[in-house]
Each structure stands twice: as C-alpha cells, then as structure tokens.
Design an enzyme around this catalytic site. Structure first.
Site, PDB file in Angstrom:
ATOM      1  N   GLY A 106       0.705  -1.285  -0.136  1.00 16.01           N
ATOM      2  CA  GLY A 106       0.129   0.109  -0.002  1.00 16.01           C
ATOM      3  C   GLY A 106       0.910   1.249   0.019  1.00 16.01           C
ATOM      4  O   GLY A 106       0.404   2.024   0.548  1.00 16.01           O
ATOM      5  N   ASN A 121       1.214   2.987  -2.671  1.00 11.18           N
ATOM      6  CA  ASN A 121       0.637   4.021  -3.245  1.00 11.18           C
ATOM      7  C   ASN A 121      -0.701   4.707  -2.546  1.00 11.18           C
ATOM      8  O   ASN A 121      -1.013   5.702  -2.616  1.00 11.18           O
ATOM      9  CB  ASN A 121       0.010   3.366  -4.684  1.00 11.18           C
ATOM     10  CG  ASN A 121       1.116   3.641  -5.816  1.00 11.18           C
ATOM     11  OD1 ASN A 121       1.382   4.373  -6.184  1.00 11.18           O
ATOM     12  ND2 ASN A 121       1.702   2.272  -6.024  1.00 11.18           N
ATOM     13  N   MET A 174      -4.469  -6.763  -7.179  1.00  5.43           N
ATOM     14  CA  MET A 174      -3.783  -7.651  -8.038  1.00  5.43           C
ATOM     15  C   MET A 174      -4.699  -8.966  -8.579  1.00  5.43           C
ATOM     16  O   MET A 174      -4.381  -9.782  -8.913  1.00  5.43           O
ATOM     17  CB  MET A 174      -2.592  -8.556  -7.212  1.00  5.43           C
ATOM     18  CG  MET A 174      -1.458  -7.596  -6.847  1.00  5.43           C
ATOM     19  SD  MET A 174      -0.761  -6.729  -8.526  1.00  5.43           S
ATOM     20  CE  MET A 174       0.699  -5.908  -7.721  1.00  5.43           C
ATOM     21  N   ILE A 181      -7.751  -9.375 -11.266  1.00  5.23           N
ATOM     22  CA  ILE A 181      -8.463  -8.774 -12.498  1.00  5.23           C
ATOM     23  C   ILE A 181      -9.967  -9.001 -12.515  1.00  5.23           C
ATOM     24  O   ILE A 181     -10.600  -9.848 -12.123  1.00  5.23           O
ATOM     25  CB  ILE A 181      -7.939  -9.516 -13.768  1.00  5.23           C
ATOM     26  CG1 ILE A 181      -6.606  -9.468 -13.811  1.00  5.23           C
ATOM     27  CG2 ILE A 181      -8.903  -9.129 -15.060  1.00  5.23           C
ATOM     28  CD1 ILE A 181      -5.739 -10.004 -15.110  1.00  5.23           C
ATOM     29  N   HIS A 183      -0.134   1.864 -13.108  1.00  6.96           N
ATOM     30  CA  HIS A 183       0.660   0.698 -13.654  1.00  6.96           C
ATOM     31  C   HIS A 183       1.932   1.110 -13.891  1.00  6.96           C
ATOM     32  O   HIS A 183       2.205   2.290 -14.095  1.00  6.96           O
ATOM     33  CB  HIS A 183       0.010   0.327 -15.031  1.00  6.96           C
ATOM     34  CG  HIS A 183       0.908  -0.999 -15.678  1.00  6.96           C
ATOM     35  ND1 HIS A 183       0.712  -2.273 -15.335  1.00  6.96           N
ATOM     36  CD2 HIS A 183       1.743  -0.941 -16.582  1.00  6.96           C
ATOM     37  CE1 HIS A 183       1.344  -3.292 -15.854  1.00  6.96           C
ATOM     38  NE2 HIS A 183       2.068  -2.349 -16.589  1.00  6.96           N
TER      39      HIS A 183
HETATM   40  C1  GAR Z   1       2.830  -0.807  -7.707  1.00  6.75           C
HETATM   41  O1  GAR Z   1       4.243  -0.714  -8.248  1.00  6.75           O
HETATM   42  C2  GAR Z   1       1.721  -0.761  -8.837  1.00  6.75           C
HETATM   43  O2  GAR Z   1       1.982  -0.031  -9.774  1.00  6.75           O
HETATM   44  C3  GAR Z   1       1.673  -2.345  -9.087  1.00  6.75           C
HETATM   45  O3  GAR Z   1       1.739  -2.938  -7.911  1.00  6.75           O
HETATM   46  C4  GAR Z   1       2.658  -1.986  -6.808  1.00  6.75           C
HETATM   47  C5  GAR Z   1       1.876  -2.019  -5.679  1.00  6.75           C
HETATM   48  O4  GAR Z   1       2.736  -1.613  -4.761  1.00  6.75           O
HETATM   49  N1  GAR Z   1       0.479  -2.572  -9.740  1.00  6.75           N
HETATM   50  C6  GAR Z   1       0.528  -3.324 -10.683  1.00  6.75           C
HETATM   51  O5  GAR Z   1       1.381  -4.111 -11.178  1.00  6.75           O
HETATM   52  C7  GAR Z   1      -0.898  -3.670 -11.237  1.00  6.75           C
HETATM   53  N2  GAR Z   1      -0.799  -4.260 -12.659  1.00  6.75           N
HETATM   54  P1  GAR Z   1       1.792  -0.844  -3.399  1.00  6.75           P
HETATM   55  O6  GAR Z   1       1.125  -1.899  -2.737  1.00  6.75           O
HETATM   56  O7  GAR Z   1       3.041  -0.427  -2.433  1.00  6.75           O
HETATM   57  O8  GAR Z   1       1.163   0.358  -3.844  1.00  6.75           O
END
Ligand code: GAR
Length: 220
Positions: free
Chosen positions: A14, A16, A93, A95, A112
């Site tokens: 998390g 982001n 994660m 779809i 992404h």
């Molecule tokens: C992030 O890099 C996000 O862009 C990616 O997973 C990570 C999650 O990190 N998402 C994907 O690959 C979706 N296709 P986080 O949980 O620390 O935000």
C-alpha cells in the site's frame, strides 16, 4: 460541486495508498476524500495504513468467492453501499470483470508501473513488470495512470511519467525508483483531477481541463 468519495482497492503493502493519504493530508486531493480502503486479502499492510489514518478498511477476499466474477459482483455491491464515486486500483492484484467497469464507467483509475502500451496486460504485475523491462533492455520505463476498461491495462491514459533505467539496476531498484519518481506523483495528481471533474474522456483520449475557480463554499 459534491465532494467525491474515493475507495482505494489494495492487495499488498500500500505505498500508493500512502501517497494518496499523504496528498490528502497536504490538501492536494481537491474536492475528494478517501472514504474506504478495500483489500483483496486479510492482513495486508495497506489495511494498517488505513487504520492509522482513521480510514475505514474492508476486506473482500478473493478466496471467499468461486471466481473473479463473483468477487467483482460482491465488490460492486460494497462500493455502492458506501456511495463511492471514484474507485482507485492501487496495487490491486485481482483482474476485475466487466461488472465493475459497467458499474463505474470512466470512474476507475489504475496505476501501472510501466509506460503503457509497453510491459502491460495479463501477467504483467508487481515486480514482474520490472523484470521484463530489464530483460528487454529498455533505457527508460515509468508509470501510467489510466481509466480501467474491459481490456486489461487497455483503458484511456490519464497521466504518464518516464523514469530512467540505470546500469546494473535490479528489478527492486527499478521498482523503487519508479514508485518514488512516478507512481507516488502521478496517482494523487490524477485522482485530484478526477475529483475536480477535470478529466474528459473522448474515445481513447483523455483531455485535461483547466481548473474551475472553486470557492471555499463549493468545496464543502
Ligand atoms: C505498484 O508498483 C503498482 O504500480 C503495481 O503494484 C505495486 C503495488 O505497490 N501494480 C500493478 O502491477 C498492477 N498491474 P503498493 O502496494 O506499495 O502500492
């Protein structure tokens, strides 16, 4: 203008989500509030981050449903109960199926970790994206925020930011640099633009409109 209620969907650490919470605290999510965090599995650290910030956290676990479709329908029900206006997939994660896109047309944003249309689609998630980019030998990668359509990673692009690949990068090095320099910057910015009604989708193209002159009363 009604303040937009945002739900952030997560599956892991998390960071982001944290970038969104920090931006909200700095007043940078104009006309929006993070109303809920929904995780696809229990116990993920993102739920801890929500709790620490006083944001209600929920779990709609993939393992409790027989299919992605059944899980998507349960998620849509939960989002509707919570009166959500914008759904943000921040490291989510699973779809989602068409039911989600039809329930929230042009109201789901995904971040992404690559410059779409490179290194995206089924199988390109998390660290795998960076492994593939390094294997290919690209000198630049980055991040994309896009609206979610029924095609995986194929919806209209809102914002992108390029990040250099450096000699001897590991997938983890590249992932961290892309998060810090791109994802944590463009995701809050795109969310804020949406909440101000400044994103107009015309086919594949997203137009970014000039800011409205919002008075304090309008923002209540
Ligand atoms: C992030 O890099 C996000 O862009 C990616 O997973 C990570 C999650 O990190 N998402 C994907 O690959 C979706 N296709 P986080 O949980 O620390 O935000």
């Amino acid at each position: 203008m009604k303040v937009k209620r945002i739900a952030v969907l997560v599956s892991g650490g998390g960071t982001n989500l944290q970038a969104l919470i920090d931006a909200q605290r700095r007043g940078e999510i104009v006309n929006g509030e993070i109303a809920a965090v929904i995780a696809s599995k229990p116990g993920v650290y993102a739920l801890e981050r929500a709790k620490k910030s006083g944001i209600p956290g929920y779990v709609v676990a993939r393992k409790d449903y027989p299919s992605n479709q059944a899980m998507t329908i349960a998620l849509v029900d939960r989002l509707n109960e919570l009166n959500i206006d914008l759904v943000v997939l921040a490291g989510f994660m699973v779809i989602l199926t068409g039911e989600m896109v039809r329930a929230f047309p042009n109201a789901i944003l995904n971040v992404h970790p690559a410059l779409i249309p490179s290194f995206c689609g089924a199988g390109y998630y998390g660290l795998h994206v960076h492994e593939k980019a390094l294997e290919y030998g690209v000198k630049v990668s980055g991040a994309t925020v896009h609206f979610v359509s029924e095609e995986c990673d194929g919806g209209p692009i809102v914002l992108q930011k390029a990040v250099p690949v450096e000699e001897h990068d590991t997938p983890e090095d590249l992932q961290r640099r892309i998060m810090e320099q791109a994802e944590w910057v463009i995701l809050p910015r795109a969310v804020s633009l949406f909440c101000q009604n400044r994103l107009r989708v015309e086919g594949r193209i997203v137009r970014i409109l000039k800011p409205l002159n919002l008075s304090k009363e309008c923002l209540q």
